[in-house]
Motif scaffolding. Structure first.
Motif, mmCIF file in Angstrom:
data_model
loop_
_atom_site.group_PDB
_atom_site.id
_atom_site.type_symbol
_atom_site.label_atom_id
_atom_site.label_comp_id
_atom_site.label_asym_id
_atom_site.label_seq_id
_atom_site.Cartn_x
_atom_site.Cartn_y
_atom_site.Cartn_z
ATOM 1 N N CYS A 103 6.662 16.860 24.015
ATOM 2 C CA CYS A 103 7.859 16.350 24.681
ATOM 3 C C CYS A 103 7.802 16.805 26.136
ATOM 4 O O CYS A 103 7.854 15.991 27.051
ATOM 5 C CB CYS A 103 9.103 16.898 23.992
ATOM 6 S SG CYS A 103 10.620 16.361 24.779
ATOM 7 N N ARG A 127 0.998 12.194 27.064
ATOM 8 C CA ARG A 127 2.364 12.228 27.560
ATOM 9 C C ARG A 127 2.837 13.681 27.666
ATOM 10 O O ARG A 127 2.284 14.573 27.028
ATOM 11 C CB ARG A 127 3.315 11.464 26.648
ATOM 12 C CG ARG A 127 3.420 12.008 25.234
ATOM 13 C CD ARG A 127 4.817 11.825 24.637
ATOM 14 N NE ARG A 127 5.764 12.689 25.299
ATOM 15 C CZ ARG A 127 7.019 12.360 25.554
ATOM 16 N NH1 ARG A 127 7.484 11.190 25.195
ATOM 17 N NH2 ARG A 127 7.836 13.219 26.153
ATOM 18 N N LYS A 132 12.629 16.837 32.685
ATOM 19 C CA LYS A 132 13.225 16.480 31.403
ATOM 20 C C LYS A 132 14.710 16.144 31.548
ATOM 21 O O LYS A 132 15.479 16.954 32.068
ATOM 22 C CB LYS A 132 13.098 17.645 30.409
ATOM 23 C CG LYS A 132 11.683 17.993 29.987
ATOM 24 C CD LYS A 132 10.933 16.830 29.360
ATOM 25 C CE LYS A 132 11.601 16.217 28.157
ATOM 26 N NZ LYS A 132 10.850 15.004 27.688
ATOM 27 N N HIS A 273 11.230 9.932 18.963
ATOM 28 C CA HIS A 273 12.646 9.913 19.333
ATOM 29 C C HIS A 273 13.419 8.961 18.430
ATOM 30 O O HIS A 273 14.603 9.137 18.208
ATOM 31 C CB HIS A 273 12.815 9.537 20.809
ATOM 32 C CG HIS A 273 12.237 10.562 21.724
ATOM 33 N ND1 HIS A 273 10.916 10.559 22.072
ATOM 34 C CD2 HIS A 273 12.780 11.662 22.297
ATOM 35 C CE1 HIS A 273 10.674 11.607 22.853
ATOM 36 N NE2 HIS A 273 11.779 12.288 23.000
ATOM 37 N N GLU A 299 5.105 12.210 19.834
ATOM 38 C CA GLU A 299 5.160 13.606 20.280
ATOM 39 C C GLU A 299 4.342 14.483 19.335
ATOM 40 O O GLU A 299 4.545 14.464 18.114
ATOM 41 C CB GLU A 299 6.619 14.080 20.369
ATOM 42 C CG GLU A 299 7.284 13.479 21.603
ATOM 43 C CD GLU A 299 8.662 14.018 21.923
ATOM 44 O OE1 GLU A 299 9.115 13.801 23.071
ATOM 45 O OE2 GLU A 299 9.304 14.623 21.048
ATOM 46 N N ASP A 310 12.411 19.202 21.428
ATOM 47 C CA ASP A 310 12.000 18.208 20.424
ATOM 48 C C ASP A 310 10.930 18.691 19.433
ATOM 49 O O ASP A 310 10.126 17.878 18.940
ATOM 50 C CB ASP A 310 11.544 16.913 21.125
ATOM 51 C CG ASP A 310 12.730 16.120 21.663
ATOM 52 O OD1 ASP A 310 13.884 16.464 21.328
ATOM 53 O OD2 ASP A 310 12.508 15.158 22.416
ATOM 54 N N GLN A 313 10.753 16.909 15.860
ATOM 55 C CA GLN A 313 10.155 15.578 15.721
ATOM 56 C C GLN A 313 8.685 15.554 16.134
ATOM 57 O O GLN A 313 8.045 14.507 16.058
ATOM 58 C CB GLN A 313 10.958 14.554 16.534
ATOM 59 C CG GLN A 313 10.865 14.763 18.045
ATOM 60 C CD GLN A 313 11.885 13.952 18.805
ATOM 61 O OE1 GLN A 313 12.992 13.712 18.337
ATOM 62 N NE2 GLN A 313 11.539 13.499 19.991
HETATM 63 MN MN MN Z 1 11.168 14.334 23.653
#
Ligand code: MN
Ligand code: PEP
Length: 351
Positions: A103, A127, A132, A273, A299, A310, A313
């Motif tokens: 993330c 990524r 953020k 997400h 992610e 995050d 996830q």
């Molecule tokens: Mn994220």
């Protein structure tokens, strides 16, 4: 209004039509197609008089555009847009584009460890947010410029293309130097000044769907970027807010065929997400590929329990490897493919 040129139209004729459009006080967007070039017109407050344009050499016909998105729609461009990032990395072509990484960029060690893992599993794009957008002002906001330097190192080390978010016009100035693709997040989907600024960038833009955006609002947000002359826009479904509380968001996979019908722009799916739960990322990734997405944004974290954002996830590198192997098989069924994982050779280093 769209000016459809004849298949036989020359570059000079196309140039003359564009000049005429500009003389009329509008902006011309020549978009070459497989058969012929279409020229979109923006900046007109009302209907455009077709007569002076239809009289020009090489013009086949002028057609009124029925949709509010003039440049994002298939009326202007029938063929799918393929965003070419160089080195064989394309988004929107027959090969699926897989963007993977944490993330947020948390440290050099973290980014390099995850970069190595996703590269080995076959991802071509990395990524990680240096800036953020967080719900709470008291949580980790990203490393900022130091994060961008780490991202540049990940690219140099592994030959991965970098996707990272700009949260405002100020960060976009910095992000565009490092990024191969500038991400505009869900919360900024209708930040019109940011969209316009991204439209003046020479870097492709990954535009995430807003938390409650309709398909038309999503395409109109893309239109803001296109209207400024940046035609390299990639859409990304990341879930919308509903009454359901078994997931963080409701991943709207039905938007993929809906976008494909109306727009030539590529569309990726972000099941991280979109679900907010690690165990749901693989099943929704399978479904996203099956429904026709042009790729995934996933992610991945090597220590998700310690992630600064995050973690719930983020999947582990081994789970990402499994995901790649499963979606490779599903891709074949829908006549798509995944690039083969490339062994990391020192030659990849660019510095
Ligand atoms: Mn994220
Ligand atoms: C992200 O990709 O880390 C992110 C913040 O996504 P979104 O804008 O979709 O919430």
């Amino acid at each position: 209004m769209l000016v459809m040129m004849k298949a036989s139209a020359t570059q000079e004729e196309i140039g003359a039509v564009c000049r005429k459009i500009e003389e009329m006080g509008y902006r011309a967007h020549p978009i070459p197609g497989a058969q012929r070039t279409a020229i979109g017109i923006t900046g007109n407050p009302g209907p455009v008089d077709a007569n002076p344009l239809e009289a020009l050499a090489g013009v086949a016909e002028c057609i009124p555009v029925s949709r509010p998105y003039k440049l994002a729609g298939r009326e202007l461009k029938e063929e799918d847009t393929v965003v070419d990032l160089g080195d064989g990395v394309r988004i929107g072509g027959p090969e699926l584009a897989i963007i993977a990484g944490p993330c947020a960029i948390e440290s050099r060690e973290q980014a390099l460890a995850i970069g190595a893992a996703v590269r080995a599993a076959g991802a071509q794009l990395f990524r990680g947010g240096a800036y953020k957008p967080r719900t709470s002002p008291y949580t980790f906001q990203g490393l900022g410029e130091a994060g961008l330097d780490i991202l540049a190192e990940v690219r140099a080390e592994f030959g991965l293309k970098i996707v990272t978010e700009a949260i405002d016009n100020e960060s976009l100035e910095l992000v565009e130097h490092t990024a191969d693709v500038i991400q505009i997040g869900a919360r900024n989907m209708q930040n019109f000044s940011l969209l316009k600024r991204a439209g003046r960038s020479c870097k492709p833009v990954l535009l995430k769907r807003g938390l409650s955006a309709t398909l038309e609002e999503f395409l109109m947000a893309a239109e803001y970027i296109l209207a400024e002359g940046n035609y390299n826009v990639i859409l990304c479904e990341r879930g919308v807010r509903t009454f359901a509380n078994h997931t963080r968001n409701t991943l709207d996979l039905s938007v993929v065929p809906a976008v494909k019908r109306l727009s030539h722009l590529p569309i990726l799916v972000d099941p991280s997400h979109g679900t907010g739960r690690r165990e749901k990322v693989l099943p929704l990734s399978r479904a996203a590929v099956a429904v026709g997405a042009d790729g995934l944004l996933i992610e991945v974290h090597h220590q998700p329990d310690q992630a600064l954002s995050d973690g719930y996830q983020s999947i582990l590198p081994a789970q990402f490897e499994e995901l790649m192997s499963e979606i490779r098989q599903i891709a074949a069924v829908v006549r798509r493919s995944l690039p083969a994982p490339q062994p990391l050779r020192p030659a990849v280093r660019t510095r």
